[in-house]
Design a protein around this motif. Structure first.
Motif, PDB file in Angstrom:
ATOM      1  N   THR A 159      43.139  26.916 -12.593  1.00  0.00           N
ATOM      2  CA  THR A 159      44.209  26.850 -11.848  1.00  0.00           C
ATOM      3  C   THR A 159      44.127  27.790 -10.555  1.00  0.00           C
ATOM      4  OG1 THR A 159      45.268  28.697 -13.171  1.00  0.00           O
ATOM      5  CG2 THR A 159      45.926  26.583 -13.755  1.00  0.00           C
ATOM      6  N   ALA A 160      44.911  27.575  -9.808  1.00  0.00           N
ATOM      7  CA  ALA A 160      44.738  28.043  -8.564  1.00  0.00           C
ATOM      8  C   ALA A 160      46.364  29.038  -8.195  1.00  0.00           C
ATOM      9  CB  ALA A 160      44.529  27.416  -7.137  1.00  0.00           C
ATOM     10  N   HIS A 161      46.403  29.855  -7.587  1.00  0.00           N
ATOM     11  CA  HIS A 161      47.706  30.548  -7.191  1.00  0.00           C
ATOM     12  C   HIS A 161      48.185  29.541  -6.199  1.00  0.00           C
ATOM     13  CE1 HIS A 161      47.586  34.166  -9.238  1.00  0.00           C
ATOM     14  NE2 HIS A 161      46.369  34.423  -9.022  1.00  0.00           N
ATOM     15  N   MET A 210      53.958  34.543  -1.456  1.00  0.00           N
ATOM     16  CA  MET A 210      54.621  34.578  -0.115  1.00  0.00           C
ATOM     17  C   MET A 210      55.351  35.750  -0.096  1.00  0.00           C
ATOM     18  SD  MET A 210      57.421  31.486  -0.703  1.00  0.00           S
ATOM     19  CE  MET A 210      58.814  31.633  -1.815  1.00  0.00           C
ATOM     20  N   THR A 211      55.920  36.047   1.028  1.00  0.00           N
ATOM     21  CA  THR A 211      56.947  36.935   1.309  1.00  0.00           C
ATOM     22  C   THR A 211      58.182  36.533   1.599  1.00  0.00           C
ATOM     23  OG1 THR A 211      55.353  38.633   2.596  1.00  0.00           O
ATOM     24  CG2 THR A 211      57.770  38.978   2.832  1.00  0.00           C
ATOM     25  N   ARG A 212      59.178  36.867   0.461  1.00  0.00           N
ATOM     26  CA  ARG A 212      60.593  36.177   0.207  1.00  0.00           C
ATOM     27  C   ARG A 212      61.470  36.674   1.413  1.00  0.00           C
ATOM     28  NH1 ARG A 212      60.688  32.846  -3.942  1.00  0.00           N
ATOM     29  NH2 ARG A 212      58.779  33.152  -5.429  1.00  0.00           N
ATOM     30  N   ASP A 213      61.317  37.840   1.560  1.00  0.00           N
ATOM     31  CA  ASP A 213      62.252  38.770   2.745  1.00  0.00           C
ATOM     32  C   ASP A 213      61.812  38.459   3.896  1.00  0.00           C
ATOM     33  OD1 ASP A 213      64.496  40.011   3.425  1.00  0.00           O
ATOM     34  OD2 ASP A 213      63.676  41.900   3.046  1.00  0.00           O
ATOM     35  N   VAL A 214      62.433  37.356   4.678  1.00  0.00           N
ATOM     36  CA  VAL A 214      61.621  36.958   6.004  1.00  0.00           C
ATOM     37  C   VAL A 214      62.484  37.543   7.201  1.00  0.00           C
ATOM     38  CG1 VAL A 214      60.609  34.969   7.253  1.00  0.00           C
ATOM     39  CG2 VAL A 214      60.954  34.867   4.811  1.00  0.00           C
ATOM     40  N   VAL A 215      61.806  38.202   7.969  1.00  0.00           N
ATOM     41  CA  VAL A 215      62.437  38.686   9.473  1.00  0.00           C
ATOM     42  C   VAL A 215      62.272  37.129   9.997  1.00  0.00           C
ATOM     43  CG1 VAL A 215      62.152  40.055  11.198  1.00  0.00           C
ATOM     44  CG2 VAL A 215      61.674  40.678   9.043  1.00  0.00           C
ATOM     45  N   ILE A 273      62.216  29.428   3.071  1.00  0.00           N
ATOM     46  CA  ILE A 273      62.468  30.359   1.870  1.00  0.00           C
ATOM     47  C   ILE A 273      61.410  31.428   1.690  1.00  0.00           C
ATOM     48  CG2 ILE A 273      63.359  28.373   0.291  1.00  0.00           C
ATOM     49  CD1 ILE A 273      60.559  28.050  -0.699  1.00  0.00           C
ATOM     50  N   GLY A 274      60.403  31.414   2.609  1.00  0.00           N
ATOM     51  CA  GLY A 274      59.443  32.694   2.575  1.00  0.00           C
ATOM     52  C   GLY A 274      58.572  32.260   3.946  1.00  0.00           C
ATOM     53  N   ILE A 275      57.670  33.311   3.837  1.00  0.00           N
ATOM     54  CA  ILE A 275      56.538  32.999   4.777  1.00  0.00           C
ATOM     55  C   ILE A 275      55.205  33.578   4.135  1.00  0.00           C
ATOM     56  CG2 ILE A 275      56.730  35.395   5.776  1.00  0.00           C
ATOM     57  CD1 ILE A 275      56.410  34.035   8.646  1.00  0.00           C
ATOM     58  N   ALA A 276      53.947  33.000   4.539  1.00  0.00           N
ATOM     59  CA  ALA A 276      52.837  33.331   3.974  1.00  0.00           C
ATOM     60  C   ALA A 276      51.915  33.861   5.183  1.00  0.00           C
ATOM     61  CB  ALA A 276      52.181  32.259   3.131  1.00  0.00           C
ATOM     62  N   THR A 277      51.419  34.823   5.042  1.00  0.00           N
ATOM     63  CA  THR A 277      50.458  35.448   6.171  1.00  0.00           C
ATOM     64  C   THR A 277      49.179  35.554   5.627  1.00  0.00           C
ATOM     65  OG1 THR A 277      50.723  37.993   5.565  1.00  0.00           O
ATOM     66  CG2 THR A 277      52.573  36.871   7.186  1.00  0.00           C
ATOM     67  N   ARG A 278      48.335  35.795   6.573  1.00  0.00           N
ATOM     68  CA  ARG A 278      46.933  35.798   6.271  1.00  0.00           C
ATOM     69  C   ARG A 278      46.668  37.051   5.136  1.00  0.00           C
ATOM     70  NH1 ARG A 278      42.748  33.492   8.883  1.00  0.00           N
ATOM     71  NH2 ARG A 278      43.482  32.293  10.916  1.00  0.00           N
ATOM     72  N   ARG A 279      47.302  38.178   5.280  1.00  0.00           N
ATOM     73  CA  ARG A 279      47.489  39.178   4.355  1.00  0.00           C
ATOM     74  C   ARG A 279      47.899  38.887   3.020  1.00  0.00           C
ATOM     75  NH1 ARG A 279      50.656  44.942   5.370  1.00  0.00           N
ATOM     76  NH2 ARG A 279      49.797  46.210   3.526  1.00  0.00           N
ATOM     77  N   ASP A 280      49.015  38.021   2.978  1.00  0.00           N
ATOM     78  CA  ASP A 280      49.530  37.564   1.611  1.00  0.00           C
ATOM     79  C   ASP A 280      48.331  36.806   1.159  1.00  0.00           C
ATOM     80  OD1 ASP A 280      52.031  38.598   2.060  1.00  0.00           O
ATOM     81  OD2 ASP A 280      52.549  36.873   3.270  1.00  0.00           O
ATOM     82  N   LEU A 281      47.608  35.749   1.587  1.00  0.00           N
ATOM     83  CA  LEU A 281      46.777  35.129   0.925  1.00  0.00           C
ATOM     84  C   LEU A 281      45.606  35.729   0.501  1.00  0.00           C
ATOM     85  CD1 LEU A 281      46.751  31.976   3.314  1.00  0.00           C
ATOM     86  CD2 LEU A 281      48.293  32.232   1.447  1.00  0.00           C
ATOM     87  N   LEU A 282      45.221  36.826   1.109  1.00  0.00           N
ATOM     88  CA  LEU A 282      44.196  37.766   0.821  1.00  0.00           C
ATOM     89  C   LEU A 282      44.417  38.663  -0.575  1.00  0.00           C
ATOM     90  CD1 LEU A 282      42.981  38.978   4.189  1.00  0.00           C
ATOM     91  CD2 LEU A 282      41.724  37.539   2.629  1.00  0.00           C
ATOM     92  N   ARG A 283      45.622  38.447  -1.128  1.00  0.00           N
ATOM     93  CA  ARG A 283      46.111  39.395  -2.132  1.00  0.00           C
ATOM     94  C   ARG A 283      45.132  38.841  -3.373  1.00  0.00           C
ATOM     95  NH1 ARG A 283      52.513  39.358  -1.481  1.00  0.00           N
ATOM     96  NH2 ARG A 283      52.470  40.703   0.278  1.00  0.00           N
ATOM     97  N   VAL A 284      44.863  37.536  -3.116  1.00  0.00           N
ATOM     98  CA  VAL A 284      43.990  36.860  -4.499  1.00  0.00           C
ATOM     99  C   VAL A 284      42.924  37.561  -4.876  1.00  0.00           C
ATOM    100  CG1 VAL A 284      45.195  34.739  -4.123  1.00  0.00           C
ATOM    101  CG2 VAL A 284      42.978  34.846  -3.140  1.00  0.00           C
ATOM    102  N   GLY A 320      39.583  35.106  -5.883  1.00  0.00           N
ATOM    103  CA  GLY A 320      39.165  36.435  -6.331  1.00  0.00           C
ATOM    104  C   GLY A 320      37.654  36.422  -6.354  1.00  0.00           C
ATOM    105  N   VAL A 321      36.896  35.387  -6.482  1.00  0.00           N
ATOM    106  CA  VAL A 321      35.593  35.557  -6.282  1.00  0.00           C
ATOM    107  C   VAL A 321      35.238  35.379  -5.002  1.00  0.00           C
ATOM    108  CG1 VAL A 321      33.346  34.252  -7.127  1.00  0.00           C
ATOM    109  CG2 VAL A 321      35.358  34.261  -8.584  1.00  0.00           C
ATOM    110  N   VAL A 322      34.111  36.408  -4.673  1.00  0.00           N
ATOM    111  CA  VAL A 322      33.456  36.698  -3.317  1.00  0.00           C
ATOM    112  C   VAL A 322      32.013  36.166  -3.125  1.00  0.00           C
ATOM    113  CG1 VAL A 322      35.080  38.202  -2.681  1.00  0.00           C
ATOM    114  CG2 VAL A 322      33.031  39.192  -3.568  1.00  0.00           C
ATOM    115  N   GLY A 323      31.363  35.948  -4.385  1.00  0.00           N
ATOM    116  CA  GLY A 323      29.902  35.792  -4.467  1.00  0.00           C
ATOM    117  C   GLY A 323      29.507  35.420  -6.019  1.00  0.00           C
ATOM    118  N   VAL A 324      28.445  34.556  -6.125  1.00  0.00           N
ATOM    119  CA  VAL A 324      28.102  34.201  -7.622  1.00  0.00           C
ATOM    120  C   VAL A 324      26.355  34.316  -7.479  1.00  0.00           C
ATOM    121  CG1 VAL A 324      27.734  32.458  -9.304  1.00  0.00           C
ATOM    122  CG2 VAL A 324      30.004  32.356  -7.786  1.00  0.00           C
TER     123      VAL A 324
END
Length: 215
Positions: free
Chosen positions: A2-4, A10-15, A116-127, A188-192
């Motif tokens: 599965t993938a997130h 995403m950030t739910r409280d959107v400016v 309903i929200g916003i996804a930034t590069r920072r949000d995606l990097l949380r994985v 979350g995997v950065v190398g194998v």
């Protein structure tokens, strides 16, 4: 495996801004919330476009100074139409969309295209903040045991700082690239690191048939 989903990170409280939000108020919003961009929505919360700091700077840079411009609003400087995603889309898909379109943020909309929200590069990097033990359990359980039907001790899986090291011997040579590729695709995997052997070479070319009779 599965993938997130985008909805999970995403950030739910959107400016956000309206089309008529004054230029200076947009600048205040970006500065106050320490963000680099925001979506512009209509009265039904449907996304009309996105305003970034680059859009604001560009609007000022191209003034020729001969004719005073009218009052500038978010609608005048926004990038439109906005590129959006839905919450059920996967994080890797959203990351590829960002990279392909060269953007920093993706408004997230529901089935009626309402924000309903916003996804930034920072949000995606949380994985990539996943714990190493979590990744190790997923590689062993979902790939080694479930996907390849091997006993859990057939492959020693160790993970450090997101780098997965695979040590052991699988049944068939063709399983090696399957295992490496599947582990690499996990969030979350950065190398194998490959330290795998195999018992049977099922990738070798078949031997030519024996010749019979006189030459």
């Amino acid at each position: 495996m599965t993938a997130h989903s985008v909805g999970e990170v995403m950030t739910r409280d959107v400016v956000q801004a309206r089309r008529t939000t004054p230029f200076k108020e947009v600048v205040r919003l970006l500065d106050h919330h320490r963000i680099s961009g925001l979506p512009v929505v209509d009265a039904d919360d449907k996304v009309l476009g996105v305003v970034s700091g680059s859009d604001l700077v560009r609007a000022q840079a191209y003034r020729d100074g001969t004719v005073p411009p009218p009052a500038v609003t978010a609608g005048d400087v926004m990038s439109s139409p906005a590129i959006t995603v839905h919450p059920e889309q996967t994080v890797p898909d959203a990351a590829r969309l960002m990279e392909r379109r060269g953007i920093e943020r993706l408004p997230v909309v529901d089935e009626e295209d309402r924000l309903i929200g916003i996804a930034t590069r920072r949000d995606l990097l949380r994985v990539f903040l996943r714990a190493d033990d979590d990744i190790r359990r997923q590689v062993t359980g979902e790939i080694v045991v479930d996907a390849l039907d091997l006993p859990p001790d057939a492959v020693l899986v160790s993970v450090r700082d997101g780098v997965v090291t695979l040590t052991g011997r699988v049944e068939r040579r063709s399983q090696v690239p399957q295992l490496l590729h599947a582990a690499w695709r996990l969030e979350g995997v950065v190398g194998v690191v490959d330290r795998l052997g195999f018992r049977t070479d099922d990738c070798a070319a078949p031997a030519p048939p024996a010749r019979t009779g006189r030459p």
